[in-house]
Design a protein around this motif. Sequence first.
Motif, mmCIF file in Angstrom:
data_model
loop_
_atom_site.group_PDB
_atom_site.id
_atom_site.type_symbol
_atom_site.label_atom_id
_atom_site.label_comp_id
_atom_site.label_asym_id
_atom_site.label_seq_id
_atom_site.Cartn_x
_atom_site.Cartn_y
_atom_site.Cartn_z
ATOM 1 N N ASN A 156 0.812 -1.216 0.000
ATOM 2 C CA ASN A 156 0.000 0.000 0.000
ATOM 3 C C ASN A 156 0.848 1.269 0.000
ATOM 4 N N ASN A 211 -4.937 1.549 -6.742
ATOM 5 C CA ASN A 211 -3.962 0.693 -6.076
ATOM 6 C C ASN A 211 -2.905 1.481 -5.307
ATOM 7 N N ILE A 213 -2.217 3.972 -2.257
ATOM 8 C CA ILE A 213 -2.845 4.506 -1.062
ATOM 9 C C ILE A 213 -1.945 5.532 -0.378
#
Length: 334
Positions: A156, A211, A213
Amino acid sequence: MSYKIGSFNVRNLSFGAGASRDLDLMAGIIKEFDVIALQEVLSEGKILEGITVSDVSGQAMAYEYSLRSRLGDNWDMCWLDPKTDSKWYPYTGDDSRGEGYAFLWRKDKFKCPLNEHGKVVRPRIIHQYKTDSSRGEMKLIRDPGYARLQLVDMPNAEIRLITTHIVYKKPSEDNLSKAIDFGSYVMRQNEFNVLARSIYTSVSEDHNDINCIVPYTIILGDYNLNLFSSGAGSPFVPAVMVVDSKKRILGTEGEMKNGFYFMHTTQADLSTVNKDADNYASNYDHFTFDERTKNSIVEATPHRVNAVERAGDFKTYKDKVSDHIPVMLEISMK
Protein backbone atom coordinates in the motif's frame (compact mmCIF):
# COMPACT_ATOMS: atom_id res chain seq x y z
CA MET A 1 12.26 -1.60 6.76
CA SER A 2 14.83 0.79 5.29
CA TYR A 3 15.57 1.51 1.64
CA LYS A 4 18.58 3.13 -0.02
CA ILE A 5 17.71 5.47 -2.90
CA GLY A 6 20.44 6.73 -5.23
CA SER A 7 21.19 9.21 -7.99
CA PHE A 8 24.19 8.87 -10.28
CA ASN A 9 25.25 10.87 -13.34
CA VAL A 10 27.27 8.28 -15.27
CA ARG A 11 28.80 10.74 -17.79
CA ASN A 12 27.97 9.73 -21.34
CA LEU A 13 27.70 6.03 -20.60
CA SER A 14 26.99 4.13 -23.79
CA PHE A 15 27.26 0.62 -25.17
CA GLY A 16 30.24 1.70 -27.26
CA ALA A 17 31.98 3.11 -24.19
CA GLY A 18 31.46 -0.09 -22.23
CA ALA A 19 34.91 -1.40 -22.97
CA SER A 20 36.57 1.75 -21.59
CA ARG A 21 34.53 1.82 -18.37
CA ASP A 22 34.96 -0.44 -15.37
CA LEU A 23 31.47 -1.93 -15.41
CA ASP A 24 32.36 -4.33 -12.59
CA LEU A 25 33.17 -1.36 -10.39
CA MET A 26 30.05 0.50 -11.51
CA ALA A 27 27.87 -2.52 -10.79
CA GLY A 28 29.46 -2.90 -7.37
CA ILE A 29 28.58 0.71 -6.60
CA ILE A 30 25.01 0.30 -7.86
CA LYS A 31 24.55 -2.75 -5.62
CA GLU A 32 24.92 -0.47 -2.60
CA PHE A 33 21.45 0.85 -3.40
CA ASP A 34 17.96 -0.61 -3.53
CA VAL A 35 16.90 1.73 -6.34
CA ILE A 36 19.00 4.19 -8.33
CA ALA A 37 18.33 6.78 -11.03
CA LEU A 38 21.05 7.27 -13.65
CA GLN A 39 21.55 10.34 -15.82
CA GLU A 40 23.51 10.56 -19.11
CA VAL A 41 22.81 7.03 -20.27
CA LEU A 42 23.25 7.09 -24.06
CA SER A 43 22.61 4.85 -27.07
CA GLU A 44 19.06 3.80 -26.18
CA GLY A 45 20.31 2.33 -22.92
CA LYS A 46 21.91 -0.68 -24.60
CA ILE A 47 24.59 -0.72 -21.89
CA LEU A 48 21.92 -1.87 -19.43
CA GLU A 49 20.93 -5.14 -21.09
CA GLY A 50 23.70 -5.48 -23.67
CA ILE A 51 22.90 -6.98 -27.05
CA THR A 52 22.22 -10.58 -27.95
CA VAL A 53 24.76 -12.37 -30.14
CA SER A 54 25.17 -16.00 -31.11
CA ASP A 55 28.12 -18.24 -30.48
CA VAL A 56 29.47 -20.70 -33.06
CA SER A 57 26.74 -23.22 -32.21
CA GLY A 58 23.99 -20.67 -32.74
CA GLN A 59 23.26 -20.38 -29.01
CA ALA A 60 22.07 -16.88 -28.04
CA MET A 61 24.11 -15.19 -25.33
CA ALA A 62 24.29 -11.73 -23.79
CA TYR A 63 27.11 -9.46 -24.90
CA GLU A 64 29.83 -8.81 -22.34
CA TYR A 65 29.38 -5.06 -21.96
CA SER A 66 26.21 -4.82 -19.91
CA LEU A 67 25.20 -3.94 -16.39
CA ARG A 68 22.56 -6.66 -16.42
CA SER A 69 25.18 -9.41 -16.60
CA ARG A 70 26.90 -7.94 -13.55
CA LEU A 71 23.86 -7.12 -11.44
CA GLY A 72 21.98 -10.37 -11.97
CA ASP A 73 18.35 -11.35 -12.31
CA ASN A 74 17.27 -9.76 -9.02
CA TRP A 75 17.47 -6.35 -10.70
CA ASP A 76 14.90 -4.76 -12.98
CA MET A 77 15.78 -1.75 -15.12
CA CYS A 78 14.35 0.66 -17.64
CA TRP A 79 15.85 3.26 -20.03
CA LEU A 80 13.89 6.44 -20.77
CA ASP A 81 14.23 8.85 -23.67
CA PRO A 82 13.50 12.52 -22.84
CA LYS A 83 13.62 13.27 -26.60
CA THR A 84 16.14 16.11 -26.65
CA ASP A 85 16.38 15.82 -30.42
CA SER A 86 15.59 19.00 -32.36
CA LYS A 87 12.56 17.44 -34.05
CA TRP A 88 10.86 17.41 -30.65
CA TYR A 89 12.05 20.74 -29.24
CA PRO A 90 13.56 22.82 -32.05
CA TYR A 91 14.46 25.73 -29.76
CA THR A 92 16.84 23.62 -27.65
CA GLY A 93 18.94 22.37 -30.52
CA ASP A 94 19.91 18.83 -31.40
CA ASP A 95 21.56 16.71 -28.70
CA SER A 96 23.24 14.15 -30.93
CA ARG A 97 24.36 12.05 -27.95
CA GLY A 98 20.87 10.65 -27.44
CA GLU A 99 21.04 11.24 -23.69
CA GLY A 100 18.48 9.44 -21.54
CA TYR A 101 17.75 8.32 -18.00
CA ALA A 102 17.68 4.89 -16.43
CA PHE A 103 16.03 3.48 -13.33
CA LEU A 104 17.41 0.29 -11.77
CA TRP A 105 15.76 -1.37 -8.78
CA ARG A 106 15.96 -4.55 -6.73
CA LYS A 107 13.01 -6.80 -7.40
CA ASP A 108 12.96 -8.12 -3.83
CA LYS A 109 12.39 -4.56 -2.58
CA PHE A 110 10.30 -2.84 -5.27
CA LYS A 111 7.88 -3.68 -8.04
CA CYS A 112 6.00 -1.66 -10.63
CA PRO A 113 2.38 -1.15 -9.53
CA LEU A 114 -0.72 -2.11 -11.45
CA ASN A 115 -3.16 0.57 -12.53
CA GLU A 116 -6.94 0.32 -12.24
CA HIS A 117 -7.01 -1.70 -15.47
CA GLY A 118 -4.51 -4.28 -14.18
CA LYS A 119 -1.73 -3.00 -16.44
CA VAL A 120 1.84 -2.75 -15.16
CA VAL A 121 2.92 0.90 -14.78
CA ARG A 122 6.52 1.09 -16.02
CA PRO A 123 8.72 4.21 -15.66
CA ARG A 124 8.13 6.91 -18.28
CA ILE A 125 9.04 10.46 -19.30
CA ILE A 126 6.85 13.34 -18.12
CA HIS A 127 6.23 15.49 -21.20
CA GLN A 128 3.12 17.36 -20.06
CA TYR A 129 3.47 20.03 -17.37
CA LYS A 130 2.74 23.71 -16.87
CA THR A 131 5.30 26.50 -17.03
CA ASP A 132 4.94 30.13 -15.97
CA SER A 133 6.30 32.34 -18.75
CA SER A 134 5.83 35.44 -16.58
CA ARG A 135 8.58 34.04 -14.35
CA GLY A 136 10.86 33.20 -17.27
CA GLU A 137 9.98 29.50 -17.19
CA MET A 138 9.99 27.40 -20.35
CA LYS A 139 10.02 23.72 -21.29
CA LEU A 140 12.85 21.84 -19.64
CA ILE A 141 15.87 21.08 -21.80
CA ARG A 142 15.40 17.44 -20.77
CA ASP A 143 11.97 16.36 -19.60
CA PRO A 144 12.22 14.34 -16.36
CA GLY A 145 11.97 10.59 -15.93
CA TYR A 146 9.29 9.27 -13.60
CA ALA A 147 9.12 5.93 -11.79
CA ARG A 148 6.36 4.66 -9.54
CA LEU A 149 7.64 1.84 -7.35
CA GLN A 150 5.54 -0.16 -4.93
CA LEU A 151 7.17 -1.67 -1.86
CA VAL A 152 7.14 -5.47 -1.99
CA ASP A 153 6.73 -5.77 1.78
CA MET A 154 4.23 -2.88 2.06
CA PRO A 155 2.13 -2.95 -1.13
CA ASN A 156 0.00 0.00 0.00
CA ALA A 157 3.06 2.29 0.04
CA GLU A 158 4.54 3.73 -3.12
CA ILE A 159 7.72 5.72 -3.82
CA ARG A 160 7.47 8.15 -6.74
CA LEU A 161 10.83 9.20 -8.15
CA ILE A 162 11.31 12.10 -10.56
CA THR A 163 14.81 12.17 -12.03
CA THR A 164 16.27 15.21 -13.75
CA HIS A 165 19.36 16.55 -15.46
CA ILE A 166 18.95 20.32 -15.33
CA VAL A 167 20.37 22.42 -18.18
CA TYR A 168 24.07 23.30 -17.84
CA LYS A 169 24.49 26.08 -20.39
CA LYS A 170 22.16 28.21 -22.43
CA PRO A 171 21.63 26.84 -25.96
CA SER A 172 23.13 29.11 -28.59
CA GLU A 173 20.35 28.95 -31.18
CA ASP A 174 19.33 32.44 -32.30
CA ASN A 175 15.63 31.91 -31.79
CA LEU A 176 16.20 30.92 -28.15
CA SER A 177 18.80 33.59 -27.45
CA LYS A 178 16.49 36.31 -28.75
CA ALA A 179 13.52 34.98 -26.81
CA ILE A 180 15.10 35.24 -23.37
CA ASP A 181 17.38 37.82 -21.83
CA PHE A 182 18.98 35.84 -19.03
CA GLY A 183 21.90 33.45 -18.84
CA SER A 184 22.50 29.83 -17.95
CA TYR A 185 22.46 30.33 -14.16
CA VAL A 186 18.94 31.73 -14.27
CA MET A 187 17.87 28.99 -16.71
CA ARG A 188 19.05 26.38 -14.20
CA GLN A 189 17.14 28.01 -11.36
CA ASN A 190 14.03 28.35 -13.53
CA GLU A 191 14.20 24.67 -14.46
CA PHE A 192 14.34 23.73 -10.78
CA ASN A 193 11.30 25.95 -10.17
CA VAL A 194 9.35 24.04 -12.84
CA LEU A 195 10.36 20.72 -11.33
CA ALA A 196 9.54 21.68 -7.75
CA ARG A 197 6.43 23.82 -8.02
CA SER A 198 4.77 22.33 -11.11
CA ILE A 199 5.89 18.75 -11.75
CA TYR A 200 6.47 17.59 -8.16
CA THR A 201 3.16 18.91 -6.90
CA SER A 202 1.21 17.37 -9.77
CA VAL A 203 2.82 13.97 -9.27
CA SER A 204 2.38 14.10 -5.50
CA GLU A 205 -1.30 14.99 -5.79
CA ASP A 206 -2.17 12.26 -8.29
CA HIS A 207 -4.31 9.81 -6.30
CA ASN A 208 -6.47 8.56 -9.16
CA ASP A 209 -4.99 5.08 -9.11
CA ILE A 210 -7.04 2.81 -6.86
CA ASN A 211 -3.96 0.69 -6.08
CA CYS A 212 -2.01 3.63 -4.66
CA ILE A 213 -2.85 4.51 -1.06
CA VAL A 214 0.25 6.14 0.44
CA PRO A 215 2.55 7.82 -2.12
CA TYR A 216 5.83 9.56 -1.24
CA THR A 217 7.46 11.71 -3.92
CA ILE A 218 11.16 12.56 -4.36
CA ILE A 219 13.05 14.53 -7.04
CA LEU A 220 16.62 13.36 -7.56
CA GLY A 221 19.35 13.95 -10.10
CA ASP A 222 21.98 16.33 -11.42
CA TYR A 223 20.68 19.84 -10.68
CA ASN A 224 23.80 21.74 -11.82
CA LEU A 225 23.04 23.91 -8.78
CA ASN A 226 24.78 24.03 -5.39
CA LEU A 227 23.33 24.21 -1.92
CA PHE A 228 24.73 27.24 -0.11
CA SER A 229 25.67 25.05 2.86
CA SER A 230 28.03 23.02 0.65
CA GLY A 231 30.42 25.97 0.26
CA ALA A 232 30.66 25.29 -3.47
CA GLY A 233 29.45 28.75 -4.52
CA SER A 234 26.84 29.83 -7.06
CA PRO A 235 24.55 29.09 -8.77
CA PHE A 236 22.35 28.04 -5.87
CA VAL A 237 19.33 25.87 -5.32
CA PRO A 238 17.12 26.92 -2.38
CA ALA A 239 17.37 24.67 0.66
CA VAL A 240 13.65 25.30 1.23
CA MET A 241 11.12 26.45 -1.35
CA VAL A 242 7.59 27.33 -0.28
CA VAL A 243 4.74 26.76 -2.77
CA ASP A 244 1.10 27.64 -2.22
CA SER A 245 -1.98 25.67 -3.22
CA LYS A 246 -2.09 27.47 -6.59
CA LYS A 247 1.47 26.31 -7.40
CA ARG A 248 3.00 29.74 -6.84
CA ILE A 249 6.41 30.18 -5.22
CA LEU A 250 6.18 32.29 -2.08
CA GLY A 251 8.99 34.58 -0.95
CA THR A 252 8.19 36.95 1.89
CA GLU A 253 7.77 35.81 5.49
CA GLY A 254 4.11 36.81 5.49
CA GLU A 255 3.44 34.85 2.31
CA MET A 256 5.27 31.79 3.59
CA LYS A 257 2.77 31.37 6.40
CA ASN A 258 0.25 30.50 3.69
CA GLY A 259 2.52 27.86 2.19
CA PHE A 260 1.01 24.60 1.05
CA TYR A 261 4.22 22.79 0.12
CA PHE A 262 7.53 23.19 1.93
CA MET A 263 10.05 21.68 -0.50
CA HIS A 264 13.37 20.63 1.05
CA THR A 265 16.47 20.14 -1.12
CA THR A 266 19.24 18.15 0.55
CA GLN A 267 22.64 16.48 -0.02
CA ALA A 268 25.35 19.04 0.67
CA ASP A 269 28.43 16.86 0.00
CA LEU A 270 30.54 17.80 -3.02
CA SER A 271 29.59 15.29 -5.67
CA THR A 272 31.71 15.90 -8.78
CA VAL A 273 35.42 15.40 -9.53
CA ASN A 274 37.43 18.47 -10.55
CA LYS A 275 39.14 18.80 -13.92
CA ASP A 276 42.53 17.84 -12.49
CA ALA A 277 41.02 14.63 -11.07
CA ASP A 278 42.58 15.17 -7.68
CA ASN A 279 39.71 16.31 -5.48
CA TYR A 280 35.96 16.85 -5.17
CA ALA A 281 34.43 19.85 -6.93
CA SER A 282 30.80 21.00 -7.19
CA ASN A 283 27.71 20.08 -5.20
CA TYR A 284 25.32 19.32 -8.08
CA ASP A 285 23.56 16.09 -7.08
CA HIS A 286 20.55 16.36 -4.78
CA PHE A 287 17.22 15.11 -3.50
CA THR A 288 14.09 17.25 -3.10
CA PHE A 289 10.94 16.30 -1.18
CA ASP A 290 8.09 17.92 0.71
CA GLU A 291 7.54 18.29 4.45
CA ARG A 292 5.37 15.18 4.75
CA THR A 293 7.97 12.97 3.11
CA LYS A 294 10.73 14.56 5.19
CA ASN A 295 8.94 13.94 8.47
CA SER A 296 7.50 10.53 7.60
CA ILE A 297 10.20 8.45 5.92
CA VAL A 298 13.58 10.19 5.58
CA GLU A 299 15.91 8.35 7.92
CA ALA A 300 19.44 9.72 7.57
CA THR A 301 21.29 12.72 6.15
CA PRO A 302 21.76 12.29 2.38
CA HIS A 303 25.39 11.86 1.40
CA ARG A 304 27.77 10.85 -1.38
CA VAL A 305 28.99 7.26 -1.31
CA ASN A 306 32.65 6.26 -1.08
CA ALA A 307 32.97 5.50 -4.78
CA VAL A 308 36.41 7.08 -5.31
CA GLU A 309 37.83 4.94 -2.52
CA ARG A 310 36.53 1.86 -4.34
CA ALA A 311 38.42 2.90 -7.48
CA GLY A 312 41.62 3.67 -5.60
CA ASP A 313 42.12 7.30 -6.63
CA PHE A 314 40.34 10.23 -8.30
CA LYS A 315 41.96 9.80 -11.72
CA THR A 316 41.06 6.13 -12.00
CA TYR A 317 37.53 6.85 -10.88
CA LYS A 318 37.08 9.69 -13.38
CA ASP A 319 38.56 7.70 -16.27
CA LYS A 320 36.82 4.40 -15.56
CA VAL A 321 33.54 5.39 -13.91
CA SER A 322 32.33 9.02 -14.07
CA ASP A 323 33.01 12.62 -13.11
CA HIS A 324 30.05 12.49 -10.69
CA ILE A 325 29.86 10.63 -7.40
CA PRO A 326 26.62 8.76 -6.67
CA VAL A 327 24.57 10.15 -3.77
CA MET A 328 22.33 8.26 -1.35
CA LEU A 329 19.09 8.96 0.52
CA GLU A 330 18.00 6.44 3.14
CA ILE A 331 14.34 6.14 4.00
CA SER A 332 12.40 3.90 6.32
CA MET A 333 8.82 2.69 6.34
CA LYS A 334 7.17 2.13 9.67
